[in-house]
Design a protein around this motif. Structure first.
Motif, PDB file in Angstrom:
ATOM      1  N   ARG A 101      -4.545  -8.501  15.136  1.00 28.82           N
ATOM      2  CA  ARG A 101      -5.762  -8.958  14.466  1.00 28.82           C
ATOM      3  C   ARG A 101      -6.806  -9.416  15.471  1.00 28.82           C
ATOM      4  N   LEU A 133      -0.556  -0.975   5.759  1.00 35.00           N
ATOM      5  CA  LEU A 133      -0.964  -2.193   5.065  1.00 35.00           C
ATOM      6  C   LEU A 133      -1.856  -3.044   5.959  1.00 35.00           C
ATOM      7  N   PHE A 134      -1.494  -3.158   7.242  1.00 34.41           N
ATOM      8  CA  PHE A 134      -2.304  -3.915   8.196  1.00 34.41           C
ATOM      9  C   PHE A 134      -3.725  -3.362   8.236  1.00 34.41           C
ATOM     10  N   SER A 137      -5.663  -4.000   5.015  1.00 34.07           N
ATOM     11  CA  SER A 137      -6.101  -5.391   4.879  1.00 34.07           C
ATOM     12  C   SER A 137      -7.270  -5.706   5.792  1.00 34.07           C
TER      13      SER A 137
END
Length: 201
Positions: A101, A133-134, A137
């Protein structure tokens, strides 16, 4: 401890190479010559440090780059301007700790000043749901799929709109304020001065 994201240093290339080639099937292998090419030409090549040790790296190029990846060409055939994440690798012991992130936030802060979209791919090998999914998101959406002819690997092709770009482009064009956080990476031999930083729409 905090995560520090900064430009790669030349003496770290061996460690970056080892990280890449230990990452498993989700990341294509590199050799030293290919990595050196990225070091000399990629407009974004940053590493993350955590607790004083190398925790990962991210390499990115603009859609105007002379880059021979078939996935990159897939995007360029369909989109006029974008920032392409060629690869992101996080050391296995650091996964799930926020390094990915931190990289994506840093890469976006670089890209949204110069490009309208970010692009990347995720290989669809049946075990990459957490990676998809990462990316989902973080605002990426699938815009197609591509099978790499040389490996037979199928990838989900992902893009993210950078909503700040139109305002930045209209307000500043290519004349960004001269402050440290807007600075582009200085390539070896100062080659960057002659390179375009993005495409105005």
């Amino acid at each position: 401890m905090s995560i520090v994201v900064r430009d790669v240093l030349e003496h770290e290339l061996d460690s970056v190479l080892a990280l890449n080639n230990a990452a498993g099937p989700a990341i294509l292998p590199l050799d030293a010559a290919r990595l050196r090419h990225f070091y000399e030409t990629a407009e974004y090549f940053r590493v993350a440090e955590r607790d004083g040790t190398l925790a990962g790296f991210l390499i990115g190029v603009g859609g105007h780059a002379d880059h021979d990846s078939s996935n990159f060409r897939w995007f360029r055939e369909r989109h006029p301007a974008f920032f392409y994440i060629d690869r992101i690798v996080v050391a296995s012991r650091r996964r799930g700790g926020g390094v990915g992130r931190a990289f994506y936030a840093d890469a976006q802060s670089y890209a949204e000043l110069r490009y309208p979209q970010m692009a990347c791919e995720v290989f669809l090998d049946g075990s990459n749901d957490p990676v998809l999914l990462f990316h989902g998101s973080f605002g990426f959406r699938e815009v197609g799929q591509h099978v790499m002819a040389d490996t037979g690997m199928r990838a989900a092709m992902l893009m993210k709109e950078l909503c700040s770009y139109p305002w930045v482009n209209q307000t500043y064009g290519k004349n960004l304020p001269n402050v440290p956080w807007t600075a582009a990476r200085q390539l070896p031999g100062d080659q960057l001065a002659a390179r375009p930083t993005g495409t105005a729409l």
